[in-house]
Design a protein around this motif. Structure first.
Motif, PDB file in Angstrom:
ATOM      1  N   THR A 255      -8.998  -2.922  15.046  1.00 24.45           N
ATOM      2  CA  THR A 255     -10.010  -4.074  16.010  1.00 24.45           C
ATOM      3  C   THR A 255     -10.862  -4.623  14.776  1.00 24.45           C
ATOM      4  N   LYS A 256     -10.439  -4.740  14.090  1.00 25.42           N
ATOM      5  CA  LYS A 256     -11.866  -5.756  12.955  1.00 25.42           C
ATOM      6  C   LYS A 256     -10.951  -7.377  13.415  1.00 25.42           C
ATOM      7  N   GLY A 257     -11.365  -8.319  12.519  1.00 23.08           N
ATOM      8  CA  GLY A 257     -10.682  -9.538  11.735  1.00 23.08           C
ATOM      9  C   GLY A 257     -10.644  -9.547  10.967  1.00 23.08           C
ATOM     10  N   CYS A 258      -8.730 -10.195  11.001  1.00 27.24           N
ATOM     11  CA  CYS A 258      -8.290 -10.447   9.808  1.00 27.24           C
ATOM     12  C   CYS A 258      -8.920 -10.357   8.804  1.00 27.24           C
ATOM     13  N   TYR A 259      -8.271  -9.802   7.677  1.00 28.50           N
ATOM     14  CA  TYR A 259      -8.569  -9.059   6.251  1.00 28.50           C
ATOM     15  C   TYR A 259      -7.814  -9.711   4.632  1.00 28.50           C
ATOM     16  N   ILE A 260      -7.344 -10.007   4.070  1.00 25.80           N
ATOM     17  CA  ILE A 260      -6.904  -9.927   2.507  1.00 25.80           C
ATOM     18  C   ILE A 260      -5.666  -8.067   2.746  1.00 25.80           C
ATOM     19  N   GLY A 261      -4.517  -8.317   2.623  1.00 24.17           N
ATOM     20  CA  GLY A 261      -3.512  -7.355   2.480  1.00 24.17           C
ATOM     21  C   GLY A 261      -3.699  -6.061   3.649  1.00 24.17           C
ATOM     22  N   GLN A 262      -4.254  -7.251   5.509  1.00 19.55           N
ATOM     23  CA  GLN A 262      -3.919  -6.678   6.533  1.00 19.55           C
ATOM     24  C   GLN A 262      -3.036  -6.163   7.311  1.00 19.55           C
ATOM     25  N   GLU A 263      -1.534  -7.249   6.994  1.00 21.26           N
ATOM     26  CA  GLU A 263      -0.575  -7.200   7.697  1.00 21.26           C
ATOM     27  C   GLU A 263      -0.196  -5.677   7.970  1.00 21.26           C
ATOM     28  N   LEU A 264      -0.002  -5.212   6.418  1.00 17.71           N
ATOM     29  CA  LEU A 264       1.055  -3.993   5.900  1.00 17.71           C
ATOM     30  C   LEU A 264       0.353  -3.104   6.869  1.00 17.71           C
ATOM     31  N   THR A 265      -1.226  -2.693   5.969  1.00 17.50           N
ATOM     32  CA  THR A 265      -1.739  -1.977   6.420  1.00 17.50           C
ATOM     33  C   THR A 265      -1.426  -1.642   8.433  1.00 17.50           C
ATOM     34  N   ALA A 266      -1.818  -3.223   8.964  1.00 18.78           N
ATOM     35  CA  ALA A 266      -1.319  -2.878  10.151  1.00 18.78           C
ATOM     36  C   ALA A 266      -0.399  -2.042  11.450  1.00 18.78           C
ATOM     37  N   ARG A 267       0.484  -2.695  10.843  1.00 19.04           N
ATOM     38  CA  ARG A 267       2.175  -2.460  10.613  1.00 19.04           C
ATOM     39  C   ARG A 267       2.487  -0.921  10.367  1.00 19.04           C
ATOM     40  N   THR A 268       1.640  -0.731   9.047  1.00 18.66           N
ATOM     41  CA  THR A 268       2.714   0.706   9.157  1.00 18.66           C
ATOM     42  C   THR A 268       1.646   1.727  10.469  1.00 18.66           C
ATOM     43  N   HIS A 269       0.300   1.187  10.691  1.00 18.60           N
ATOM     44  CA  HIS A 269      -0.176   2.015  11.944  1.00 18.60           C
ATOM     45  C   HIS A 269       0.283   2.575  13.105  1.00 18.60           C
ATOM     46  N   HIS A 270       0.717   1.055  13.556  1.00 18.42           N
ATOM     47  CA  HIS A 270       0.982   0.456  15.131  1.00 18.42           C
ATOM     48  C   HIS A 270       2.635   1.611  14.993  1.00 18.42           C
ATOM     49  N   VAL A 271       2.918   1.460  13.707  1.00 13.01           N
ATOM     50  CA  VAL A 271       4.066   1.948  13.656  1.00 13.01           C
ATOM     51  C   VAL A 271       4.439   3.442  13.549  1.00 13.01           C
ATOM     52  N   GLY A 272       3.375   3.612  13.004  1.00 11.52           N
ATOM     53  CA  GLY A 272       2.948   5.311  13.372  1.00 11.52           C
ATOM     54  C   GLY A 272       3.499   6.284  12.720  1.00 11.52           C
ATOM     55  N   VAL A 273       5.015   5.868  10.877  1.00 16.48           N
ATOM     56  CA  VAL A 273       5.448   6.847  10.172  1.00 16.48           C
ATOM     57  C   VAL A 273       4.825   6.214   8.819  1.00 16.48           C
ATOM     58  N   ILE A 274       3.955   7.437   8.292  1.00 18.72           N
ATOM     59  CA  ILE A 274       3.125   7.511   7.611  1.00 18.72           C
ATOM     60  C   ILE A 274       4.216   8.979   6.358  1.00 18.72           C
ATOM     61  N   ARG A 275       5.659   8.624   5.192  1.00 21.27           N
ATOM     62  CA  ARG A 275       5.379   9.625   5.320  1.00 21.27           C
ATOM     63  C   ARG A 275       5.477  10.649   4.221  1.00 21.27           C
ATOM     64  N   LYS A 276       4.669   9.837   3.381  1.00 20.80           N
ATOM     65  CA  LYS A 276       3.735  10.118   2.033  1.00 20.80           C
ATOM     66  C   LYS A 276       2.209  10.290   2.244  1.00 20.80           C
ATOM     67  N   ARG A 277       2.101  11.294   1.334  1.00 20.93           N
ATOM     68  CA  ARG A 277       0.451  11.200   1.369  1.00 20.93           C
ATOM     69  C   ARG A 277      -0.090  12.032   0.236  1.00 20.93           C
ATOM     70  N   LEU A 278      -1.419  11.452  -0.382  1.00 15.09           N
ATOM     71  CA  LEU A 278      -1.936  12.178  -1.173  1.00 15.09           C
ATOM     72  C   LEU A 278      -2.474  13.618  -0.696  1.00 15.09           C
ATOM     73  N   PHE A 279      -1.526  14.638  -1.877  1.00 15.60           N
ATOM     74  CA  PHE A 279      -2.235  16.166  -1.095  1.00 15.60           C
ATOM     75  C   PHE A 279      -2.953  16.435  -2.217  1.00 15.60           C
ATOM     76  N   PRO A 280      -3.828  17.242  -2.274  1.00 18.50           N
ATOM     77  CA  PRO A 280      -4.931  18.447  -2.695  1.00 18.50           C
ATOM     78  C   PRO A 280      -3.253  19.101  -3.171  1.00 18.50           C
ATOM     79  N   VAL A 281      -3.581  19.727  -4.906  1.00 16.20           N
ATOM     80  CA  VAL A 281      -2.968  20.553  -4.936  1.00 16.20           C
ATOM     81  C   VAL A 281      -2.730  21.078  -6.070  1.00 16.20           C
ATOM     82  N   ARG A 282      -2.699  22.330  -6.108  1.00 14.20           N
ATOM     83  CA  ARG A 282      -2.957  23.026  -6.801  1.00 14.20           C
ATOM     84  C   ARG A 282      -1.601  24.086  -8.446  1.00 14.20           C
ATOM     85  N   ILE A 283      -2.471  24.265  -9.441  1.00 18.82           N
ATOM     86  CA  ILE A 283      -0.635  24.297 -10.417  1.00 18.82           C
ATOM     87  C   ILE A 283      -1.151  25.655 -11.372  1.00 18.82           C
TER      88      ILE A 283
END
Length: 355
Positions: A255-283
């Motif tokens: 909801t804040k004002g514009c910042y550098i790199g905002q466009e892709l971040t906001a679009r991804t959020h509003h589309v609501g599709v994040i297919r990959k994430r950083l997960f903790p893993v154990r080997i």
């Protein structure tokens, strides 16, 4: 508070009355008699980790707040109290600097300094390896703003975690404070990360029941809880903020004002599709002598690509994985150890909707 103020005002010489007073007050603080602790049972036992790989930059001046708001993914920490009122607790925030393509450049913890009669000032905690690059980044966008950017090498960063892991998410018996050159505040990313302490003094003396911890335990703790930190976990120009769970760590405002790199971040959020994430893993299995190489492919049982290993320590780490693949058997292949089983997990502090 009074004890801490006297401690800072004592003369630096050794052997004289002032030095003895300073030493006595440090002992009082270390044993909790300075009442930095709210625990009626006498205080928890804390592990204190000096983070030598973290550095601090101060940004101050009349234009410092709008300047930073135009560069960061998040709002700034809360301002100081109104004139004449008592100083508020120290406030901290978390954010990323992005490039114009919307990829992470630097992850920072933000601390708002008490203003009193001075211009607004903030401390930015960053990976020490990018200290110079961050200063150049700030200078690039400074233009004609009334802002001063300067490193603060005299300040050290400490992480403070409960020695008993089960206490990490509970009510911490410490009190937020911002006094002089010392800031003690809750880690803004998640309660699992405890507290952050910035000080010129010896950090152990300021934490009742504090004991020096092994830095490897700190990194192991945050990997187990899925908290990335620094350029090895968040490669500059490569990592995407929402895939890095920036929203889960209270690091982005939509909801804040514009910042550098905002466009892709906001679009991804509003589309609501994040297919990959950083997960903790154990080997599981014998690890290669040099550890797992960053970027090593993570594969499903049938050999399909599930993601890539990002960074870690020993048998724990982070991997960027497709969310739909994490429940099945996963493995990585190494030249030395052949095939190693990899198990991904969902941190308990993540929003319920993601589990």
């Amino acid at each position: 508070m009074a004890a801490a103020a006297l401690l800072r005002g004592a003369a630096p010489g050794r052997g004289g009355p002032a030095w003895r007073l300073r030493a006595a007050l440090r002992r009082r603080l270390a044993h909790g008699s300075g009442r930095h602790c709210d625990d009626p049972a006498g205080g928890a036992s804390w592990a204190c980790f000096p983070l030598g790989e973290r550095a601090l930059v101060r940004v101050r001046g009349p234009d410092s707040a709008p300047f930073l708001l135009g560069l960061l993914t998040n709002e700034l920490p809360l301002p100081a109290s109104a004139a004449g009122a008592a100083p508020p607790p120290a406030r901290a925030g978390y954010a990323h600097f992005l490039n114009v393509q919307g990829r992470t450049l630097y992850d920072v913890l933000l601390y708002r300094l008490p203003e009193h009669d001075e211009a607004p000032a903030f401390l930015l905690e960053c990976d020490r390896e990018v200290l110079g690059a961050l200063q150049r980044h700030l200078a690039l966008y400074k233009i004609r703003r009334k802002v001063t950017v300067e490193p603060r090498p005299e300040l050290r960063v400490w992480a403070v975690l409960p020695r008993a892991p089960e206490e990490a998410g509970g009510a911490a018996p410490l009190r937020e404070q911002a006094e002089g050159a010392t800031i003690l505040t809750r880690d803004p990313r998640t309660a699992r990360m405890g507290w952050r302490l910035l000080t010129q003094d010896e950090g152990l003396a300021l934490v009742p029941g504090g004991r020096l911890g092994d830095l490897r335990d700190y990194h192991r703790h945050r990997y187990q809880h899925g908290v990335p930190e620094g350029i090895h976990d968040l490669p500059p120009g490569v990592a995407l903020p929402l895939e890095s769970n920036l929203a889960f760590m209270n690091g982005v405002s939509f909801t804040k004002g514009c910042y550098i790199g905002q466009e892709l971040t906001a679009r991804t959020h509003h589309v609501g599709v994040i297919r990959k994430r950083l997960f903790p893993v154990r080997i599981s299995g014998p690890l290669p002598a040099g550890g797992i190489t960053p970027g090593t492919s993570v594969l499903t049982e049938s050999g399909q690509a599930a993601g890539k290993y990002r960074a870690g320590q020993g048998d724990v780490g982070l991997a960027l994985l497709r969310s739909e693949k994490i429940k099945g058997p996963l493995h990585i292949r190494t030249s030395e150890s052949g095939q190693l089983a990899l198990t991904a997990s969902v941190p308990d502090w993540w929003p319920t909707a993601t589990k």
